[in-house]
Motif scaffolding. Structure first.
Motif, PDB file in Angstrom:
ATOM      1  N   VAL A   1      41.869  41.870  44.693  1.00 47.31           N
ATOM      2  CA  VAL A   1      42.903  42.244  43.727  1.00 47.31           C
ATOM      3  C   VAL A   1      44.142  42.786  44.434  1.00 47.31           C
ATOM      4  N   ARG A   2      43.973  43.414  45.591  1.00 45.51           N
ATOM      5  CA  ARG A   2      45.158  43.869  46.347  1.00 45.51           C
ATOM      6  C   ARG A   2      45.989  42.678  46.800  1.00 45.51           C
ATOM      7  N   ALA A   3      45.318  41.623  47.251  1.00 48.82           N
ATOM      8  CA  ALA A   3      46.052  40.428  47.689  1.00 48.82           C
ATOM      9  C   ALA A   3      46.814  39.802  46.527  1.00 48.82           C
ATOM     10  N   VAL A   4      46.194  39.783  45.360  1.00 47.84           N
ATOM     11  CA  VAL A   4      46.866  39.232  44.175  1.00 47.84           C
ATOM     12  C   VAL A   4      48.059  40.096  43.796  1.00 47.84           C
ATOM     13  N   ALA A   5      47.883  41.419  43.803  1.00 46.58           N
ATOM     14  CA  ALA A   5      48.984  42.322  43.450  1.00 46.58           C
ATOM     15  C   ALA A   5      50.145  42.190  44.426  1.00 46.58           C
ATOM     16  N   GLU A   6      49.835  42.060  45.688  1.00 50.45           N
ATOM     17  CA  GLU A   6      50.897  41.898  46.685  1.00 50.45           C
ATOM     18  C   GLU A   6      51.671  40.614  46.446  1.00 50.45           C
ATOM     19  N   ALA A   7      50.975  39.560  46.077  1.00 53.34           N
ATOM     20  CA  ALA A   7      51.660  38.300  45.778  1.00 53.34           C
ATOM     21  C   ALA A   7      52.542  38.443  44.544  1.00 53.34           C
ATOM     22  N   ALA A   8      52.045  39.116  43.517  1.00 47.82           N
ATOM     23  CA  ALA A   8      52.837  39.316  42.304  1.00 47.82           C
ATOM     24  C   ALA A   8      54.090  40.122  42.592  1.00 47.82           C
ATOM     25  N   ASP A   9      53.994  41.060  43.508  1.00 50.22           N
ATOM     26  CA  ASP A   9      55.139  41.918  43.805  1.00 50.22           C
ATOM     27  C   ASP A   9      56.240  41.202  44.579  1.00 50.22           C
ATOM     28  N   THR A  10      55.977  39.985  45.021  1.00 49.44           N
ATOM     29  CA  THR A  10      57.038  39.199  45.667  1.00 49.44           C
ATOM     30  C   THR A  10      57.906  38.482  44.638  1.00 49.44           C
ATOM     31  N   VAL A  11      57.493  38.525  43.371  1.00 45.92           N
ATOM     32  CA  VAL A  11      58.219  37.816  42.312  1.00 45.92           C
ATOM     33  C   VAL A  11      59.213  38.765  41.656  1.00 45.92           C
ATOM     34  N   ALA A  12      60.477  38.352  41.606  1.00 42.67           N
ATOM     35  CA  ALA A  12      61.499  39.185  40.983  1.00 42.67           C
ATOM     36  C   ALA A  12      62.266  38.447  39.896  1.00 42.67           C
ATOM     37  N   ASP A  13      62.517  37.163  40.090  1.00 47.87           N
ATOM     38  CA  ASP A  13      63.381  36.405  39.185  1.00 47.87           C
ATOM     39  C   ASP A  13      62.544  35.607  38.192  1.00 47.87           C
TER      40      ASP A  13
ATOM     41  N   LEU B   1      47.956  47.228  39.625  1.00 55.88           N
ATOM     42  CA  LEU B   1      48.357  47.603  40.973  1.00 55.88           C
ATOM     43  C   LEU B   1      49.762  47.129  41.313  1.00 55.88           C
ATOM     44  N   THR B   2      50.348  46.313  40.458  1.00 57.48           N
ATOM     45  CA  THR B   2      51.657  45.738  40.766  1.00 57.48           C
ATOM     46  C   THR B   2      52.774  46.746  40.551  1.00 57.48           C
ATOM     47  N   THR B   3      53.868  46.556  41.270  1.00 57.00           N
ATOM     48  CA  THR B   3      55.059  47.397  41.113  1.00 57.00           C
ATOM     49  C   THR B   3      56.279  46.598  40.676  1.00 57.00           C
ATOM     50  N   THR B   4      56.149  45.293  40.564  1.00 54.73           N
ATOM     51  CA  THR B   4      57.267  44.458  40.137  1.00 54.73           C
ATOM     52  C   THR B   4      57.724  44.847  38.730  1.00 54.73           C
ATOM     53  N   ALA B   5      59.003  44.657  38.472  1.00 61.30           N
ATOM     54  CA  ALA B   5      59.542  44.931  37.135  1.00 61.30           C
ATOM     55  C   ALA B   5      59.250  43.796  36.158  1.00 61.30           C
ATOM     56  N   VAL B   6      58.775  42.667  36.660  1.00 56.90           N
ATOM     57  CA  VAL B   6      58.462  41.523  35.803  1.00 56.90           C
ATOM     58  C   VAL B   6      57.143  41.791  35.080  1.00 56.90           C
ATOM     59  N   PRO B   7      57.068  41.547  33.768  1.00 56.27           N
ATOM     60  CA  PRO B   7      55.793  41.720  33.059  1.00 56.27           C
ATOM     61  C   PRO B   7      54.688  40.859  33.669  1.00 56.27           C
ATOM     62  N   VAL B   8      53.553  41.478  33.907  1.00 56.37           N
ATOM     63  CA  VAL B   8      52.399  40.797  34.497  1.00 56.37           C
ATOM     64  C   VAL B   8      51.328  40.650  33.412  1.00 56.37           C
ATOM     65  N   LEU B   9      50.926  39.419  33.152  1.00 53.57           N
ATOM     66  CA  LEU B   9      49.987  39.129  32.070  1.00 53.57           C
ATOM     67  C   LEU B   9      48.637  38.690  32.627  1.00 53.57           C
ATOM     68  N   SER B  10      47.577  39.164  32.004  1.00 56.49           N
ATOM     69  CA  SER B  10      46.240  38.718  32.353  1.00 56.49           C
ATOM     70  C   SER B  10      45.495  38.353  31.078  1.00 56.49           C
TER      71      SER B  10
ATOM     72  N   ARG C   1      61.293  31.586  32.122  1.00 57.17           N
ATOM     73  CA  ARG C   1      61.007  31.590  33.565  1.00 57.17           C
ATOM     74  C   ARG C   1      59.632  32.220  33.794  1.00 57.17           C
ATOM     75  N   ILE C   2      58.653  31.390  34.133  1.00 58.13           N
ATOM     76  CA  ILE C   2      57.270  31.834  34.213  1.00 58.13           C
ATOM     77  C   ILE C   2      56.704  31.480  35.585  1.00 58.13           C
ATOM     78  N   VAL C   3      56.056  32.451  36.204  1.00 58.93           N
ATOM     79  CA  VAL C   3      55.382  32.230  37.481  1.00 58.93           C
ATOM     80  C   VAL C   3      53.883  32.321  37.251  1.00 58.93           C
ATOM     81  N   VAL C   4      53.177  31.283  37.626  1.00 56.00           N
ATOM     82  CA  VAL C   4      51.721  31.231  37.510  1.00 56.00           C
ATOM     83  C   VAL C   4      51.112  31.495  38.878  1.00 56.00           C
ATOM     84  N   ILE C   5      50.296  32.541  38.969  1.00 53.33           N
ATOM     85  CA  ILE C   5      49.634  32.883  40.226  1.00 53.33           C
ATOM     86  C   ILE C   5      48.149  32.595  40.087  1.00 53.33           C
ATOM     87  N   ALA C   6      47.582  31.941  41.104  1.00 50.92           N
ATOM     88  CA  ALA C   6      46.152  31.635  41.109  1.00 50.92           C
ATOM     89  C   ALA C   6      45.597  31.840  42.505  1.00 50.92           C
TER      90      ALA C   6
END
Length: 237
Positions: free
Chosen positions: A166-178, A195-204, A116-121
């Motif tokens: 980068v704040r806007a990107v982090a906020e978007a990432a923090d909406t992802v949980a599943d 800057l993210t707080t989500t428990a999902v691993p964030v990769l760059s 389960r992978i979420v791609v943010i751009a």
């Protein structure tokens, strides 16, 4: 198009093909931290992304090949393309040295983390190439890829508002949980990882991409499996 040189050992030269000058200090800092002695040559060609966004990545294939040829002629042992939109075009250009896209190790790490992978751009033209790359790295394994476009963020980046970007990107990432992994599709998005707080691993992509490029420049080979370890994901900036 502008070209900038770096400092380091002449026997290991890696050229970086950028579409924004903002990437130059980022990769120089990563080189100084993790790859001392590696010489970096920066080729900045913002016009490639501008045209690819309108006409598609294949429209700039000739210009990309010409940029790669100039980098090779200048002594590069390998080239790392830091723009995800044109990365596949660069890899397929048929240059005389290894050409790597900066996001390939990140995509491999995402697939290793789970299906389960979420791609943010922040640039729409990046989504399709990144999804295709993740599917390629999955090598037939089932993956569930969702995309999330942070539509208003890129204007902030272009205006020089990096913090807001980068704040806007982090906020978007923090909406992802599943999800098993979140992929920040563009190198410019990497600072949002911290800057993210989500428990999902964030990769760059910059850190593992530069590691792979350094390996290629030193050995003339492709990706080192050591840089695909998903356990390194949190440091992959």
């Amino acid at each position: 198009m502008t070209t900038r040189g770096g400092v380091g050992a002449p026997h290991a030269t890696l050229a970086l093909l950028h579409t924004s000058p903002a990437h130059v200090p980022v990769f120089d800092a990563l080189r100084d931290e993790a790859h001392p002695g590696l010489e970096l040559t920066h080729v900045v060609a913002g016009e490639l992304l501008a045209r690819a966004r309108v006409e598609g990545p294949e429209a700039v294939a000739g210009e990309v090949r010409a940029a790669l040829d100039r980098a090779v002629a200048a002594g590069a042992g390998a080239v790392l393309c830091t723009c995800s939109t044109i990365g596949a075009v660069a890899e397929a250009a048929g240059a005389d040295v290894p050409v790597l896209r900066v996001d390939r190790p990140m995509a491999a790490a995402a697939v290793a983390a789970g299906p389960r992978i979420v791609v943010i751009a922040t640039v729409e033209s990046t989504l399709e190439p990144t999804v295709a790359l993740v599917e390629e790295e999955a090598a037939g394994r089932p993956v569930d890829i969702r995309t999330l476009l942070v539509a208003d963020a890129w204007a902030r980046f272009e205006a020089g508002d990096t913090d807001g970007y980068v704040r806007a990107v982090a906020e978007a990432a923090d909406t992802v949980a599943d999800a098993d992994a979140i992929v920040l599709a563009q190198a410019s998005m990497a600072p949002a990882q911290h800057l993210t707080t989500t428990a999902v691993p964030v990769l760059s992509s910059p850190r593992p991409g530069l590691a792979a490029g350094a390996d290629a420049a030193r050995s003339g080979q492709g990706l080192s499996q050591a840089h695909l370890d998903p356990r390194l994901a949190r440091r992959s900036d």
